[in-house]
Design an enzyme around this catalytic site. Structure first.
Site, mmCIF file in Angstrom:
data_model
loop_
_atom_site.group_PDB
_atom_site.id
_atom_site.type_symbol
_atom_site.label_atom_id
_atom_site.label_comp_id
_atom_site.label_asym_id
_atom_site.label_seq_id
_atom_site.Cartn_x
_atom_site.Cartn_y
_atom_site.Cartn_z
ATOM 1 N N TYR A 118 -5.623 0.617 -8.942
ATOM 2 C CA TYR A 118 -4.952 0.701 -7.645
ATOM 3 C C TYR A 118 -4.882 -0.679 -6.994
ATOM 4 O O TYR A 118 -3.827 -1.113 -6.516
ATOM 5 C CB TYR A 118 -5.715 1.678 -6.749
ATOM 6 N N VAL B 257 0.841 -1.202 0.000
ATOM 7 C CA VAL B 257 0.000 0.000 0.000
ATOM 8 C C VAL B 257 0.877 1.253 0.000
ATOM 9 O O VAL B 257 0.628 2.206 -0.736
ATOM 10 C CB VAL B 257 -0.957 -0.015 1.210
ATOM 11 N N GLN C 110 2.310 2.150 -3.390
ATOM 12 C CA GLN C 110 1.338 2.709 -4.323
ATOM 13 C C GLN C 110 0.846 4.088 -3.881
ATOM 14 O O GLN C 110 0.602 4.958 -4.708
ATOM 15 C CB GLN C 110 0.142 1.761 -4.466
ATOM 16 N N GLU C 111 0.713 4.287 -2.583
ATOM 17 C CA GLU C 111 0.149 5.536 -2.083
ATOM 18 C C GLU C 111 1.127 6.703 -2.169
ATOM 19 O O GLU C 111 0.760 7.798 -2.595
ATOM 20 C CB GLU C 111 -0.292 5.363 -0.624
ATOM 21 N N SER C 112 2.355 6.508 -1.728
ATOM 22 C CA SER C 112 3.266 7.646 -1.557
ATOM 23 C C SER C 112 4.624 7.478 -2.222
ATOM 24 O O SER C 112 5.441 8.398 -2.169
ATOM 25 C CB SER C 112 3.508 7.879 -0.058
#
Length: 241
Positions: free
Chosen positions: A226, A115, A118-120
């Protein structure tokens, strides 16, 4: 077969690291990559990845890897002499703490890093246009709700970008989504992005579908892509471990 590459951090970066100034060490190394990698001819990128791997942060390590590793090479398991490239592109910052949180929250191995990637892209200071913050891109309201439910004492909203706080809250919310969707990591990832209400609606209309088919039919393109990327990340992290 290439021999192992013994890499030593330059003195300046090593000093900053010894003082607990990982952020400054990363910044110094990023500004002096040509100098730092010069002692490792023909293996400069591998050397840089190894240097950044000695820091707790992984923002620059990931960027070096993404510039050096081809898409084609990710379509097969790396040979032993190529493993460094996967470790560079799939770094594990804050590894010991992440493992503790995975055990504490009963999360699948690799899900937090999957996660986070992918997020940051491992940037603890990043803020999205919508207001999401930190490594796991938490919205302020989500962070406050998670802090309250997790009984995180003395929580302050301005601490959301602090890695330790962000990881605690992000992993708590991720575990909450995993519990809501009966341990299905793909649905938990989809809910992390698209919200649990939306995923609940989609599940209600597609109960008979296998998880991979369900993900492929998620009606929102952003959430569909995502979820696929997060689950690919998780699979590669699990392979590396």
């Amino acid at each position: 077969q290439a021999l192992p590459l013994p890499v030593v951090l330059p003195a300046k970066a090593r000093t900053l690291l010894s003082l607990g100034l990982d952020r400054d060490a990363e910044a110094w190394l990023a500004s002096n990559e040509s100098l730092a990698s010069q002692p490792y001819p023909a293996r400069e990128t591998e050397a840089l990845c190894a240097m950044y791997g000695q820091l707790s942060r992984a923002k620059r390590r990931y960027k070096v890897g993404s510039q050096a590793v081809s898409f084609e090479s990710l379509m097969r398991a790396p040979a032993p002499q190529e493993r460094w490239s996967w470790e560079c592109l799939y770094p594990s910052p804050y590894q010991s703490r992440v493992r503790e949180l995975e055990q504490q929250r009963k999360l699948p191995s690799g899900l937090i890093h999957g996660v986070m990637r992918q997020e940051s892209t491992f940037d603890p200071d990043i803020r999205s246009p919508a207001g999401a913050m930190g490594l796991m891109q938490l919205m302020p309201t989500t962070a406050e709700e998670a802090a309250r439910e997790a009984k995180l004492e003395n929580f302050r909203a301005d601490e959301v970008t602090v890695p330790e706080v962000n990881l605690q809250l992000g992993s708590f919310y991720l575990a909450k989504m995993l519990d809501k969707f009966e341990g299905n990591a793909a649905l938990a990832a989809a809910a992390y992005n698209g919200g649990p209400q939306a995923v609940s609606r989609w599940v209600e209309t597609a109960k008979e579908l296998e998880a991979d088919v369900f993900v492929a039919r998620i009606p929102f393109e952003e959430t569909r892509n995502y979820t696929m990327k997060v689950m690919t990340n998780v699979q590669r992290y699990q392979w590396l471990s």
